[in-house]
Design a protein around this motif. Sequence first.
Motif, PDB file in Angstrom:
ATOM      1  N   LEU A 203       0.823  -1.209   0.000  1.00 11.69           N
ATOM      2  CA  LEU A 203       0.000   0.000   0.000  1.00 11.69           C
ATOM      3  C   LEU A 203       0.859   1.262   0.000  1.00 11.69           C
ATOM      4  O   LEU A 203       0.512   2.263  -0.638  1.00 11.69           O
ATOM      5  CB  LEU A 203      -0.932  -0.004   1.216  1.00 11.69           C
ATOM      6  CG  LEU A 203      -2.165  -0.897   1.100  1.00 11.69           C
ATOM      7  CD1 LEU A 203      -2.819  -1.088   2.460  1.00 11.69           C
ATOM      8  CD2 LEU A 203      -3.157  -0.302   0.108  1.00 11.69           C
ATOM      9  N   ALA A 204       1.991   1.222   0.699  1.00 10.24           N
ATOM     10  CA  ALA A 204       2.891   2.370   0.704  1.00 10.24           C
ATOM     11  C   ALA A 204       3.360   2.692  -0.706  1.00 10.24           C
ATOM     12  O   ALA A 204       3.452   3.861  -1.106  1.00 10.24           O
ATOM     13  CB  ALA A 204       4.082   2.103   1.622  1.00 10.24           C
ATOM     14  N   ASP A 205       3.642   1.660  -1.481  1.00 10.01           N
ATOM     15  CA  ASP A 205       4.060   1.848  -2.866  1.00 10.01           C
ATOM     16  C   ASP A 205       2.914   2.408  -3.709  1.00 10.01           C
ATOM     17  O   ASP A 205       3.109   3.304  -4.533  1.00 10.01           O
ATOM     18  CB  ASP A 205       4.552   0.516  -3.420  1.00 10.01           C
ATOM     19  CG  ASP A 205       5.293   0.673  -4.741  1.00 10.01           C
ATOM     20  OD1 ASP A 205       5.958   1.713  -4.931  1.00 10.01           O
ATOM     21  OD2 ASP A 205       5.208  -0.234  -5.579  1.00 10.01           O
ATOM     22  N   LYS A 206       1.708   1.894  -3.489  1.00 12.13           N
ATOM     23  CA  LYS A 206       0.545   2.347  -4.256  1.00 12.13           C
ATOM     24  C   LYS A 206       0.203   3.815  -3.986  1.00 12.13           C
ATOM     25  O   LYS A 206      -0.270   4.531  -4.867  1.00 12.13           O
ATOM     26  CB  LYS A 206      -0.682   1.491  -3.906  1.00 12.13           C
ATOM     27  CG  LYS A 206      -0.751   0.111  -4.518  1.00 12.13           C
ATOM     28  CD  LYS A 206      -2.107  -0.518  -4.163  1.00 12.13           C
ATOM     29  CE  LYS A 206      -2.348  -1.830  -4.904  1.00 12.13           C
ATOM     30  NZ  LYS A 206      -1.550  -2.920  -4.334  1.00 12.13           N
ATOM     31  N   LEU A 207       0.410   4.257  -2.738  1.00 15.40           N
ATOM     32  CA  LEU A 207      -0.084   5.566  -2.326  1.00 15.40           C
ATOM     33  C   LEU A 207       0.879   6.712  -2.627  1.00 15.40           C
ATOM     34  O   LEU A 207       0.528   7.876  -2.403  1.00 15.40           O
ATOM     35  CB  LEU A 207      -0.415   5.534  -0.827  1.00 15.40           C
ATOM     36  CG  LEU A 207      -1.726   4.801  -0.492  1.00 15.40           C
ATOM     37  CD1 LEU A 207      -1.794   4.441   0.981  1.00 15.40           C
ATOM     38  CD2 LEU A 207      -2.932   5.654  -0.903  1.00 15.40           C
ATOM     39  N   LYS A 208       2.060   6.420  -3.115  1.00 12.96           N
ATOM     40  CA  LYS A 208       2.983   7.489  -3.479  1.00 12.96           C
ATOM     41  C   LYS A 208       2.357   8.381  -4.548  1.00 12.96           C
ATOM     42  O   LYS A 208       1.928   7.894  -5.596  1.00 12.96           O
ATOM     43  CB  LYS A 208       4.311   6.907  -3.978  1.00 12.96           C
ATOM     44  CG  LYS A 208       5.154   6.277  -2.887  1.00 12.96           C
ATOM     45  CD  LYS A 208       6.531   5.861  -3.397  1.00 12.96           C
ATOM     46  CE  LYS A 208       6.452   4.802  -4.477  1.00 12.96           C
ATOM     47  NZ  LYS A 208       7.796   4.318  -4.896  1.00 12.96           N
ATOM     48  N   ASN A 209       2.267   9.668  -4.246  1.00 13.99           N
ATOM     49  CA  ASN A 209       1.716  10.668  -5.170  1.00 13.99           C
ATOM     50  C   ASN A 209       0.245  10.437  -5.504  1.00 13.99           C
ATOM     51  O   ASN A 209      -0.255  10.936  -6.512  1.00 13.99           O
ATOM     52  CB  ASN A 209       2.530  10.711  -6.471  1.00 13.99           C
ATOM     53  CG  ASN A 209       3.993  10.989  -6.223  1.00 13.99           C
ATOM     54  OD1 ASN A 209       4.332  11.881  -5.453  1.00 13.99           O
ATOM     55  ND2 ASN A 209       4.861  10.216  -6.868  1.00 13.99           N
ATOM     56  N   LYS A 210      -0.460   9.695  -4.657  1.00 12.69           N
ATOM     57  CA  LYS A 210      -1.897   9.445  -4.865  1.00 12.69           C
ATOM     58  C   LYS A 210      -2.657   9.869  -3.612  1.00 12.69           C
ATOM     59  O   LYS A 210      -2.142   9.831  -2.501  1.00 12.69           O
ATOM     60  CB  LYS A 210      -2.145   7.952  -5.123  1.00 12.69           C
ATOM     61  CG  LYS A 210      -1.364   7.348  -6.276  1.00 12.69           C
ATOM     62  CD  LYS A 210      -1.988   7.712  -7.608  1.00 12.69           C
ATOM     63  CE  LYS A 210      -1.176   7.132  -8.765  1.00 12.69           C
ATOM     64  NZ  LYS A 210      -1.073   5.662  -8.706  1.00 12.69           N
ATOM     65  N   ASN A 211      -3.913  10.254  -3.793  1.00 17.07           N
ATOM     66  CA  ASN A 211      -4.794  10.557  -2.660  1.00 17.07           C
ATOM     67  C   ASN A 211      -4.115  11.515  -1.675  1.00 17.07           C
ATOM     68  O   ASN A 211      -3.933  11.214  -0.492  1.00 17.07           O
ATOM     69  CB  ASN A 211      -5.214   9.263  -1.951  1.00 17.07           C
ATOM     70  CG  ASN A 211      -5.956   8.320  -2.865  1.00 17.07           C
ATOM     71  OD1 ASN A 211      -6.800   8.747  -3.659  1.00 17.07           O
ATOM     72  ND2 ASN A 211      -5.636   7.052  -2.783  1.00 17.07           N
ATOM     73  N   THR A 212      -3.777  12.679  -2.170  1.00 18.33           N
ATOM     74  CA  THR A 212      -2.900  13.591  -1.433  1.00 18.33           C
ATOM     75  C   THR A 212      -3.636  14.529  -0.476  1.00 18.33           C
ATOM     76  O   THR A 212      -3.052  15.492   0.021  1.00 18.33           O
ATOM     77  CB  THR A 212      -2.059  14.421  -2.418  1.00 18.33           C
ATOM     78  OG1 THR A 212      -2.932  15.085  -3.345  1.00 18.33           O
ATOM     79  CG2 THR A 212      -1.084  13.528  -3.171  1.00 18.33           C
TER      80      THR A 212
END
Length: 407
Positions: free
Chosen positions: A157-166
């Motif tokens: 999830l940490a990888d998925k959330l980079k630069n997403k849902n900021t």
Amino acid sequence: MKYSIALLFLFLLNSCKEEPVKIVSIKDDVTFLSDDALEGRQTGTEGEKAAADYIAKRFENLGLEAKGTNGYYQNFTFKPKTNPHQTVNYTVKDGDSTITGTNVLGFLNSNADNTIVIGAHFDHLGYGAEGSLHRGEKAIHNGADDNASGVAVMLNLADKLKNKNTNNNYLFMAFSGEEMGLLGSNYFVKNATIDTQKINYMINMDMVGRLKADSTLAVYGVGTSPILKQTLNAHNSTFKLIQKESGIGPSDHTSFYNADIPVLHFFTGQHEDYHKPTDDFDKLNYEGMTTISNYIFEVISDLDNNGKLPFRKTKNESEETPRFKVGLGVIPDYMFDGKGMRIDGISEDKPAQKAGLQKGDIVIKLGDSTVTDMMSYMKVLSTFEAGDKTEVTVDRNGKEVKATIQF
């Protein structure tokens, strides 16, 4: 499989260094954390410290900021409880009978007002600490499902959330001391490295590695904020969801709920390898873990524009749990939502095994009482004492089978 810790770190470094970067998969993370070389990751041991170093390195390579009190680490020293009602003393000085646990914290900064905590515990039972269900020679309890699985999904999830849902920041936490009583999460909440008033909600993943063929997924804490249940349902096209209102349970989300923070805890169910040396990496459903990670990401994405979620108190279901002096010696299938209590595992040399009960049997009657669900089973069981004898009726592949139980 057994490697030395040094060789495992060579794998890590070769996997995570300069471009082109090798993608570290969920299975890679589980395989490392549940290897024999880490000797079961018992709190305070060298194996747990090696696991903490691995997670810190993964955080670094994912571009997360260190958010502990010592880089990525938040150490806490404590003296183990001598009875279950004693409060743990975190303020002891180093010395005899003290243990040092290590939380690992990585921060994804979106410069937002609020922060979502995404966590999983990484400690386990070493060679068979208190809580082990193993009966036999001393053996390493690798804890692949419990809880290398949760840590691996957290890292995914940490990888998925980079630069997403900021619209939120994200604090990723690997908790130490969970098996000894939620110690790491409890310590963090009382000694937080961020403002706990600005924690939006907390997601906990503990044992998410054994998604079954019917895709049953339990989610606890859905009543801790009004919007959670509808959001979970809106994005579910895969799972048979078992939703529980309460924010109280035997995992780290409880520490955050007790601080008035909304929580969600994801869980794929207990099994025969729970707290035993046989909880190994080759028994996990990695496709299922990826599906769970994707689902949680969708839920987070939906909630991204909702601001800070309101907190709501829930009924503590554990306070209603009957106390009993005897047991059948079975592992209940907590994900079963049919009539009765389905047996997911049988313990050696216990009443159920001696009576000839089998995995998959559904207990529908115990003594004179009908069993309709888990709670009714526990209420009936609480009426018996050691030495009592009674009849149990089970549904075995559609046929009623009766047996005599000696407690």
